[in-house]
Scaffold this motif. Structure first.
Motif, short mmCIF file in Angstrom:
data_model
loop_
_atom_site.label_atom_id
_atom_site.label_comp_id
_atom_site.label_asym_id
_atom_site.label_seq_id
_atom_site.Cartn_x
_atom_site.Cartn_y
_atom_site.Cartn_z
N GLY A 1 17.53 29.29 -36.56
CA GLY A 1 16.88 30.55 -36.18
C GLY A 1 15.77 30.39 -35.17
N TYR A 2 15.43 29.13 -34.81
CA TYR A 2 14.39 28.87 -33.82
C TYR A 2 14.94 28.78 -32.40
CZ TYR A 2 10.94 27.73 -37.45
OH TYR A 2 10.08 27.79 -38.52
N ASN A 3 16.25 28.72 -32.25
CA ASN A 3 16.84 28.44 -30.94
C ASN A 3 17.19 29.70 -30.17
OD1 ASN A 3 16.67 25.70 -31.54
ND2 ASN A 3 18.73 25.65 -32.43
N TYR A 4 17.22 29.57 -28.84
CA TYR A 4 17.61 30.70 -27.99
C TYR A 4 18.30 30.15 -26.74
CZ TYR A 4 13.55 29.63 -25.02
OH TYR A 4 12.65 29.01 -24.20
N TYR A 5 19.06 31.03 -26.06
CA TYR A 5 19.74 30.65 -24.83
C TYR A 5 18.82 30.83 -23.63
CZ TYR A 5 23.97 30.80 -27.68
OH TYR A 5 24.91 30.58 -28.66
N GLU A 6 19.00 29.95 -22.64
CA GLU A 6 18.06 29.91 -21.52
C GLU A 6 18.33 30.99 -20.48
OE1 GLU A 6 15.92 26.34 -18.99
OE2 GLU A 6 18.00 26.10 -19.64
N TRP A 7 19.56 31.48 -20.39
CA TRP A 7 19.92 32.43 -19.33
C TRP A 7 20.57 33.68 -19.90
CZ3 TRP A 7 18.32 31.59 -14.45
CH2 TRP A 7 17.93 30.29 -14.12
N GLY A 8 20.56 34.74 -19.11
CA GLY A 8 21.22 35.97 -19.49
C GLY A 8 21.76 36.69 -18.27
N PHE A 9 22.85 37.42 -18.45
CA PHE A 9 23.44 38.22 -17.37
C PHE A 9 23.82 39.58 -17.94
CE2 PHE A 9 27.11 39.85 -15.02
CZ PHE A 9 26.58 39.87 -13.72
N GLY A 10 23.48 40.64 -17.20
CA GLY A 10 23.78 41.97 -17.74
C GLY A 10 23.73 43.07 -16.71
N GLY A 11 23.72 44.27 -17.21
CA GLY A 11 23.68 45.45 -16.35
C GLY A 11 23.31 46.66 -17.18
N GLY A 12 23.22 47.79 -16.49
CA GLY A 12 22.84 49.00 -17.21
C GLY A 12 22.98 50.23 -16.35
N ILE A 13 22.69 51.34 -16.96
CA ILE A 13 22.73 52.63 -16.27
C ILE A 13 21.48 53.41 -16.63
CG2 ILE A 13 24.08 53.68 -18.15
CD1 ILE A 13 25.36 55.49 -16.01
N GLY A 14 20.94 54.09 -15.66
CA GLY A 14 19.76 54.91 -15.88
C GLY A 14 20.01 56.34 -15.42
N TYR A 15 19.04 57.18 -15.70
CA TYR A 15 19.13 58.59 -15.27
C TYR A 15 17.72 59.02 -14.91
CZ TYR A 15 20.86 63.42 -15.20
OH TYR A 15 21.22 64.67 -14.81
N GLY A 16 17.52 59.37 -13.64
CA GLY A 16 16.17 59.70 -13.24
C GLY A 16 16.12 60.47 -11.94
N LYS A 17 14.91 60.54 -11.38
CA LYS A 17 14.69 61.34 -10.17
C LYS A 17 13.54 60.74 -9.37
CE LYS A 17 11.37 64.58 -12.24
NZ LYS A 17 11.02 66.02 -12.42
N GLY A 18 13.35 61.26 -8.16
CA GLY A 18 12.26 60.85 -7.32
C GLY A 18 11.04 61.72 -7.51
N TYR A 19 9.90 61.21 -7.07
CA TYR A 19 8.65 61.95 -6.99
C TYR A 19 8.17 61.80 -5.55
CZ TYR A 19 8.78 62.00 -12.08
OH TYR A 19 9.16 62.19 -13.39
N THR A 20 8.60 62.74 -4.71
CA THR A 20 8.38 62.61 -3.28
C THR A 20 7.69 63.85 -2.74
OG1 THR A 20 10.52 63.57 -2.64
CG2 THR A 20 10.48 61.21 -3.17
N ASP A 21 7.80 64.06 -1.41
CA ASP A 21 7.05 65.14 -0.76
C ASP A 21 7.66 66.52 -0.94
OD1 ASP A 21 5.40 63.13 0.09
OD2 ASP A 21 6.35 62.93 2.05
N THR A 22 8.90 66.60 -1.41
CA THR A 22 9.49 67.91 -1.65
C THR A 22 9.20 68.37 -3.08
OG1 THR A 22 11.62 66.95 -2.33
CG2 THR A 22 11.35 67.47 0.01
N LYS A 23 9.04 69.65 -3.24
CA LYS A 23 8.67 70.20 -4.55
C LYS A 23 9.78 70.04 -5.57
CE LYS A 23 7.02 74.45 -6.77
NZ LYS A 23 6.64 75.87 -6.56
N LYS A 24 11.02 70.31 -5.18
CA LYS A 24 12.16 70.23 -6.08
C LYS A 24 12.76 68.83 -6.03
CE LYS A 24 16.78 72.20 -6.82
NZ LYS A 24 17.51 70.95 -6.51
N GLN A 25 13.08 68.23 -7.19
CA GLN A 25 13.72 66.93 -7.27
C GLN A 25 14.95 67.01 -8.17
OE1 GLN A 25 12.57 64.35 -5.47
NE2 GLN A 25 10.75 65.46 -4.76
#
Length: 248
Positions: free
Chosen positions: A22-46
């Motif tokens: 239970g003390y051991n771990y792997y040195e490397w990892g590889f993965g990916g993901g998906i997000g959902y978001g928006k910008g905060y820029t100079d236009t009012k609507k995003q």
């Protein structure tokens, strides 16, 4: 009697071996993901859009992954009608980003041994890093459709670039679910998080006008909620605390 002693010795060594694993771990990892978001820029609507990522991580320890992440997504906002933007500004940015970040988990700091609550708390993380975002405008309104105080038919072009590169500073918070393999090591992780990215520049929306003419309170930013998956592999390394608590 000898059989009982032999059984007791074998059982003891079995428990010790299980605990040590239970003390051991792997040195490397590889993965990916998906997000959902928006910008905060100079236009009012995003607008909200999905944002995808792939990453490779070096596990400095089981609670401090250092990851190089590639992001791909869309940011858009504004509109060519006045209810969406007072000047008719509209943009669509198909961006890419390359970010180096680390996530510091509570387990590296706290003593969670034999404590059910802290064994849950140990997987919360805060993170930051540095990177670059590569902006590419696929749709942008360069002409002011609703210029004020000018002769009929006159226009004023919006300043900015269709393609640009900005440095980006990510601020990250979230939780990592650890999934253990047959060796009682963290074979897989699932993360749920939130990332807010501050850019050093005005490239996300392609507009960089005089702030005396168009109000600009802050540099461009974008943020997204994320769901990620990572597969851990490579050398087995020992940690100074029990990673998997067999009581919980």
């Amino acid at each position: 009697m000898k059989k009982f002693i032999l059984f007791f010795i074998l059982a003891t060594f079995s428990v010790i071996a299980q605990a040590q694993s239970g003390y051991n771990y792997y040195e490397w990892g590889f993965g990916g993901g998906i997000g959902y978001g928006k910008g905060y820029t100079d236009t009012k609507k995003q607008d909200y859009h999905p944002i995808f990522n792939v990453n490779i991580a070096y596990n400095y320890n089981p609670y401090l992954p250092i990851a190089l992440e590639f992001q791909l997504g869309t940011l858009s906002g504004g509109g060519r009608t006045r209810d969406k933007d007072a000047s008719g500004r509209q943009y669509k940015n198909n961006f890419k980003a390359l970010i180096l970040h680390s996530d510091f988990q509570a387990g590296d700091l706290i003593d969670y041994s034999d404590n059910g609550i802290l064994n849950v708390v140990k997987n919360f993380y805060l993170g930051t890093g540095i990177g670059a975002v590569f902006n590419s405008m696929k749709d942008i309104q360069r002409t002011n459709l609703y210029i004020e105080n000018g002769p009929i038919g006159t226009t004023r072009g919006f300043e900015g670039k269709d393609k640009s590169v900005n440095m980006v500073l990510p601020l990250r918070i979230g939780y990592e679910f650890k999934i253990y393999d047959d060796y009682d090591q963290v074979g897989y992780t699932i993360t749920i998080g939130y990332e807010h990215n501050y850019t050093f520049g005005e490239g996300l929306d392609g507009y960089n006008d005089d702030p005396q003419i168009f109000k600009n309170n802050a540099p461009d930013q974008y943020a997204h909620f994320t769901l990620g998956f990572r597969y851990n592999f490579g050398n087995t390394v020992s940690y100074n605390k029990l990673i998997r608590n067999f009581k919980f």
